[in-house]
Design a protein around this motif. Structure first.
Motif, short mmCIF file in Angstrom:
data_model
loop_
_atom_site.label_atom_id
_atom_site.label_comp_id
_atom_site.label_asym_id
_atom_site.label_seq_id
_atom_site.Cartn_x
_atom_site.Cartn_y
_atom_site.Cartn_z
N VAL A 127 43.31 42.15 46.79
CA VAL A 127 42.41 43.09 47.46
C VAL A 127 42.37 44.36 46.61
N PRO A 128 41.18 44.82 46.22
CA PRO A 128 41.11 45.98 45.29
C PRO A 128 41.70 47.25 45.92
N ARG A 129 42.47 47.99 45.11
CA ARG A 129 43.09 49.23 45.58
C ARG A 129 42.03 50.30 45.86
N SER A 130 40.87 50.15 45.23
CA SER A 130 39.83 51.17 45.39
C SER A 130 39.27 51.22 46.80
N LEU A 131 39.63 50.24 47.66
CA LEU A 131 39.17 50.30 49.05
C LEU A 131 39.62 51.61 49.71
N GLY A 132 40.71 52.18 49.19
CA GLY A 132 41.19 53.44 49.74
C GLY A 132 40.21 54.58 49.56
N ASN A 133 39.25 54.42 48.63
CA ASN A 133 38.25 55.47 48.41
C ASN A 133 37.16 55.48 49.49
N LEU A 134 37.11 54.40 50.27
CA LEU A 134 36.04 54.27 51.27
C LEU A 134 36.48 54.96 52.56
N GLN A 135 36.52 56.26 52.53
CA GLN A 135 37.07 57.01 53.65
C GLN A 135 36.14 57.06 54.86
N SER A 136 34.88 56.61 54.69
CA SER A 136 33.95 56.53 55.82
C SER A 136 34.00 55.17 56.50
N LEU A 137 34.80 54.26 55.94
CA LEU A 137 34.81 52.88 56.41
C LEU A 137 35.30 52.79 57.86
N LYS A 138 34.52 52.05 58.68
CA LYS A 138 34.88 51.84 60.08
C LYS A 138 35.20 50.36 60.36
N THR A 139 34.46 49.46 59.74
CA THR A 139 34.67 48.03 59.95
C THR A 139 34.87 47.34 58.61
N LEU A 140 36.00 46.62 58.46
CA LEU A 140 36.33 45.93 57.22
C LEU A 140 36.71 44.49 57.57
N ASN A 141 35.94 43.51 57.05
CA ASN A 141 36.20 42.10 57.35
C ASN A 141 36.23 41.31 56.06
N PHE A 142 37.45 40.90 55.65
CA PHE A 142 37.65 40.07 54.47
C PHE A 142 38.18 38.69 54.87
N SER A 143 38.00 38.28 56.11
CA SER A 143 38.61 37.05 56.61
C SER A 143 38.00 35.80 55.97
N ALA A 144 38.74 34.67 56.07
CA ALA A 144 38.28 33.35 55.62
C ALA A 144 37.86 33.35 54.15
N ASN A 145 38.75 33.83 53.29
CA ASN A 145 38.56 33.76 51.85
C ASN A 145 39.86 33.24 51.23
N GLY A 146 40.08 33.53 49.97
CA GLY A 146 41.30 33.09 49.31
C GLY A 146 42.08 34.23 48.72
N PHE A 147 42.06 35.41 49.38
CA PHE A 147 42.79 36.57 48.87
C PHE A 147 44.29 36.31 48.90
N SER A 148 44.98 36.86 47.92
CA SER A 148 46.43 36.73 47.84
C SER A 148 47.05 38.11 47.71
N GLY A 149 48.38 38.13 47.61
CA GLY A 149 49.05 39.42 47.50
C GLY A 149 49.13 40.12 48.85
N SER A 150 49.30 41.43 48.80
CA SER A 150 49.45 42.21 50.02
C SER A 150 48.34 43.24 50.13
N LEU A 151 48.25 43.85 51.30
CA LEU A 151 47.25 44.89 51.51
C LEU A 151 47.67 46.14 50.74
N PRO A 152 46.75 46.76 50.01
CA PRO A 152 47.11 47.95 49.21
C PRO A 152 47.44 49.14 50.11
N ASP A 153 48.49 49.86 49.73
CA ASP A 153 48.89 51.06 50.48
C ASP A 153 47.82 52.15 50.43
N SER A 154 46.95 52.08 49.44
CA SER A 154 45.91 53.10 49.32
C SER A 154 44.99 53.13 50.55
#
Length: 969
Positions: A308-335
């Motif tokens: 999951v890209p760390r740059s998601l932390g730049n989306l400070q207006s984000l209200k709804t985030l849906n990355f379900s049903a894919n093949g993402f690995s690793g952990s959620l970024p602290d950003s």
């Protein structure tokens, strides 16, 4: 005469519509063109609510009429807004008279037919809104030829089809196009790419296909594009990045593939990006963080992979985030801790690992779903925020205890921690969650008892605690959860009795308490739960009698199995009755022996007979006598039948052309529909080769009258039970008047004191029983044929019941199929020919087929009504859908069809019950409701069964015509 008057009125109406302009102008020569055009428009529509009652041709100006707006200076109509007027009919040409019209809105009506090319030719028109009607057909090619002033057009939610005309490019001023929710097809409309002023484009929910053309980059003013629910494919063109003013992009539910075009990072004003359910792949690029205005980002149900890209932390207006049903690995970024406006977060169904990030519970997030990943570690932190409303951490590897601080989350409405490795007790603070609707802690290793405070969760609708190690009693405080519909506590170690308080939960539908250690009896009050669909108490230590009434009259045996001390019909075990002391008989005792005693030297030879044993012996004796009597009766009937048939054969040479005929030797013949010569069929009565079959009332033979008309003759074998000639003829004549296309017509009868014949129409297709169970190879009934047979049979029974006729003998061998596949029900109303509805006759003669008989036949105190037909029809429905007999005998078991389907329904696999010969070629949305209807019709309690009229209505609602229907057939 009445037909002539109706035709005259119809012709008058046609003349009115066609010649309306001439007629209106002749009444009022001073009428202006706008009044004339509007009156003609009104003549083409129906106005059931009288919304256009103010439209009066006597007015000099239409400016005061409902739905109209005029220019105050010129007095010309500039706006016609009839939105939601409930109008029907078609859009006529009268609107062409409104030459100053700027806005036309006919939205949210029931207008039908095609649209005329002339509508868009009013030069002044800026807005056309025809949305939410039933308009159909294709758009004429020259519809957009003269639309230079048009800015907004909406044809949404109609039934338009075909391609969008290329002439759309002529509408150079268009700013908004909405063609959504129709059946448009073809490729992306070519004319759109040249509309430089276009700001909004909605082509969603259609049948468009192919790729998006590169020319889309010319739409520099585009603010929103919605292509959802189509068949677009290929890659999203880089040119979309040139539409710098885009705010909303919805490309969901298509077949787009490849990676995200890099040019999209230029869309810094975009607030909504939905790519749900496509075939995008690769990693989500880091430049996604450049789209800093995003409030909704949905990339779910694709083939994305990687981190999951760390740059998601730049989306400070984000209200709804849906990355379900894919093949993402690793952990959620602290950003992502910087996404402080996040309301809903969904990363479920991925391959991510690691622990649960604490930042999730420090933001204002209300909905969190991280189910079916590989997260592990301790359970949710205890310092969770109070704003959280939905938490789904199911199907992970969380361990440890559920924190007591769960009760601090006072806004929680749904909690799903199922399928983890949680231990310890359920926190008592669960009762503080006043808004909790759904609690699922199933498939963990929780122990302890269900907290008494559970009753504090007064909004609880669904409680699932199955497959844990819970013990103790089911708390009576659960009665406070009055909204509860689902209670699943199976596979635990619960003890004690089932609390009576459960019976107060009137909304309960599904209860599963199986595989526990519950004891005691079942509360009788459980029968008062009105909406109960399933109640599984199998594999406990319950005892006593099952409750009688309501749902428990039809409970599946599998739902009560594994309780050795339970009794009742569902477990096939009678309950012990309180009986007097056994009578002891001593055949060797003298007259002075005390009753009930035996000499000591004969005590080892005493015979003990209980009351029930004496009753059984008496019943056996009655049966033996009955068999002898029936045998003698049949011999007498056969003898009389042979004599009468011979008499009929001898009389065949006499004059049978007059109807009725009567003679002491030949008997009386009556044909209801003419005087055909019957003599040629007399030989068939004794000809075994002409026999079609035998039923509860007698044998049926086929013969052909002299005029070539085939008939079926039923030779009744219950002659000694038939009423007198007068009563017999009265009842048969009533049956002769019964006419319905799904009933076998009774064409006549023959009477002598010892022989009665019923003459029916001959149905060539044989019985439904043979087609279901004796068909050869690939010759079997399709789903459409089966559904039509069920519906036709239901209609015939509803017709009979409307005429106070009960069939009493519904079974597949009494449903015949004609040459066109239509069902025809036979043997109806024959019980009316008997002097009384004796249960011996009904059960041994009429209801001879095991499995169709309603349970009330076994009870002498219950009145037998048409609900017996409903029961037999329900069994027939299940037989038709499954292709199985009502009762089938296996090597080691007897399978009752109703019980088999009911058990499958409770286990959620009812679709598997459909006849395997259909090979999946049936619509489940029809087959499953039909089977459920069959189960309702076979309710043990007659009052719980629907009327046949209601059954017909339900079947007609279930029927879902579609384009695929023929293929399924």
């Amino acid at each position: 005469m009445r037909a002539y008057l109706n035709m005259k009125k119809l012709l008058g109406l046609v003349v009115l519509i066609v010649l309306a302009p001439v007629w209106v102008r002749s009444l009022n020569p001073s009428l202006n063109d706008e009044v004339l055009g509007l009156i003609v428009f009104k003549a083409d529509v129906q106005d059931p609510k009288g919304k256009l009652s103010s439209w009066n041709e006597d007015e000099d100006s239409p400016c005061g009429w409902a739905g109209l707006t005029c220019n105050p200076r010129s007095g010309k109509v500039t706006e016609l807004n009839l939105e939601g007027f409930s109008l029907s009919g078609r859009i006529g040409k009268g609107l062409l008279q409104l030459q100053s019209l700027r806005k036309l809105s006919l939205a949210k009506n029931n207008l039908t037919g095609r649209i005329s090319p002339s509508i868009a030719r009013v030069d002044s028109l800026r807005v056309i809104d025809l949305s939410e009607n039933n308009l159909s057909g294709s758009i004429p090619e020259d519809f957009f030829r003269q639309c230079g002033s048009l800015r907004v057009i909406s044809l949404a939610k109609n039934k338009f089809s075909g391609k969008i005309p290329d002439s759309l490019s002529s509408c150079s001023s268009l700013a908004a196009i909405n063609f959504s929710s129709n059946q448009f097809s073809g490729s992306f409309p070519a004319g759109i790419s040249s509309l430089n002023g276009l700001r909004s484009l909605d082509l969603s929910d259609n049948l468009f296909e192919g790729v998006i053309p590169k020319g889309i980059e010319g739409l520099n003013n585009l603010r929103g594009i919605n292509l959802q629910k189509n068949r677009f494919s290929g890659q999203v063109p880089d040119g979309i990045g040139s539409c710098l003013l885009l705010r909303t992009i919805d490309l969901s539910e298509n077949s787009f593939s490849g990676s995200l075009p890099e040019a999209m990072q230029k869309l810094t004003l975009c607030t909504f990006l939905n790519l749900h359910r496509n075939s995008f792949s690769g990693e989500v690029p880091e430049w996604i963080g450049e789209m800093k205005s995003l409030e909704t980002l949905d990339l779910s149900a694709n083939n994305f992979s990687g981190q999951v890209p760390r740059s998601l932390g730049n989306l400070q207006s984000l209200k709804t985030l849906n990355f379900s049903a894919n093949g993402f690995s690793g952990s959620l970024p602290d950003s992502m801790v910087q996404c402080t406006n996040l309301v809903a977060l969904d990363f479920s169904h991925n391959l991510m690992t690691g622990g649960l990030p604490t930042w999730i519970f420090k933001s204002g997030t209300k909905e969190v779903s991280l189910s079916e990943r590989k997260l592990g570690g301790a359970s949710a932190p205890t310092n969770a925020v109070q704003n959280l409303q939905a938490l789904d951490l199911s199907h992970n590897s969380f361990s440890g205890e559920i924190g007591y601080a769960l009760g601090v989350l006072s806004s929680l409405r749904a909690v799903n921690l199922s399928r983890n490795s949680l231990v310890g007790p359920i926190p008592m603070t669960i009762g503080e969650l006043k808004f909790l609707d759904n609690l699922d802690l199933s498939q963990n290793q929780l122990n302890g008892s269900i907290p008494l405070d559970i009753g504090g969760a007064i909004s609880l609708g669904e409680l699932r605690l199955e497959k844990n190690n819970l013990d103790g009693n089911i708390p009576a405080s659960i009665e406070n959860c009055t909204s509860l519909t689902t209670l699943i506590l199976s596979q635990n170690r619960l003890t004690g009795q089932i609390p009576t308080e459960i019976a107060k939960l009137s909304n309960l539908q599904n209860v599963d308490l199986s595989f526990n250690n519950l004891t005691g009896g079942l509360p009788k009050q459980l029968v008062n739960i009105p909406n109960l669909l399933s109640f599984n108490i199998s594999h406990n230590n319950l005892q006593g009698e099952l409750p009688a009434g309501g749902f428990f009259n039809t409970i599946s045996p599998s739902s009560v199995s594994g309780n050795p001390s339970l009794c009742g019909s569902a477990v096939n075990k009678s309950c012990p009755a309180v009986l007097p002391k056994p009578i002891v008989l001593n055949p060797n005792s003298s007259s002075d022996t005390t009753p009930g005693s035996l000499p000591s030297n004969l005590s080892h030879k005493r015979i003990i007979l209980s009351i029930s044993a004496l009753i059984a012996i008496g019943a056996a004796a009655v049966i033996v006598v009955g068999v002898i009597a029936i045998t003698v009766l049949n011999l007498r009937v056969r003898s009389a039948t042979s004599r009468s048939a011979a008499a009929l054969t001898l009389s065949a040479g006499e004059d049978f052309s007059r109807s009725p005929t009567t003679d002491n030797n030949s008997g009386k013949l009556v044909m209801f529909s003419g005087d055909p010569d019957f003599s040629t069929g007399a030989h068939a009565l004794l000809n075994k080769d002409c026999e079609l079959g035998r039923g509860g009332f007698g044998a049926v033979y086929r013969t052909v009258l002299r005029d070539g008309h085939p008939v079926a003759i039923k030779k009744l074998t219950v002659s000694s039970l038939v009423k007198s000639q007068e009563e017999f003829e009265r009842e048969v004549k009533k049956l002769g008047k019964v006419r319905h296309h799904n009933l076998v017509a009774l064409e006549g009868y023959y009477w002598t004191p010892s022989l009665q014949l019923l003459i029916y129409e001959f149905v060539s297709g044989g019985s439904l029983y043979k087609q279901l169970h004796e068909g050869s190879g690939g010759n079997f009934l399709s789903w459409n044929e089966r559904f039509n047979i069920i519906l036709g049979t239901a209609k015939s029974l509803a017709y009979l019941h409307q005429h106070n006729i009960t069939h009493y003998n519904i079974k597949s061998s009494n449903v015949l199929i004609d040459s066109s596949g239509e069902p025809k029900v036979a043997d109806f109303g024959l019980a009316r020919l008997l002097p009384m509805l004796d249960r011996y006759v009904l059960s041994s003669k009429i209801q001879s087929a095991l499995g169709y008989m309603a349970p009330e036949f076994a009870c002498k105190t219950v009145k037998i009504t048409e609900k017996c037909d409903v029961y037999g029809f329900g069994v027939l429905v299940l037989e038709v859908v499954t292709g199985k007999r009502p009762v089938e005998y296996m090597e080691d078991d007897v399978v009752v069809l109703c019980d088999m389907v009911r058990g499958a329904l409770e286990e959620g696999r009812v679709e598997e019950c459909a006849d395997g010969r259909l090979q999946g070629k049936f619509p489940a949305e029809e087959a499953i409701p039909v089977m459920k209807l069959g189960l309702i019709c076979t309710s043990q309690v007659p009052s719980n069964r629907p009327d046949m009229g209601e059954v017909v209505n339900i079947l007609e609602l279930i029927r879902c015509p579609s384009e695929d229907q023929e293929e399924l057939g």
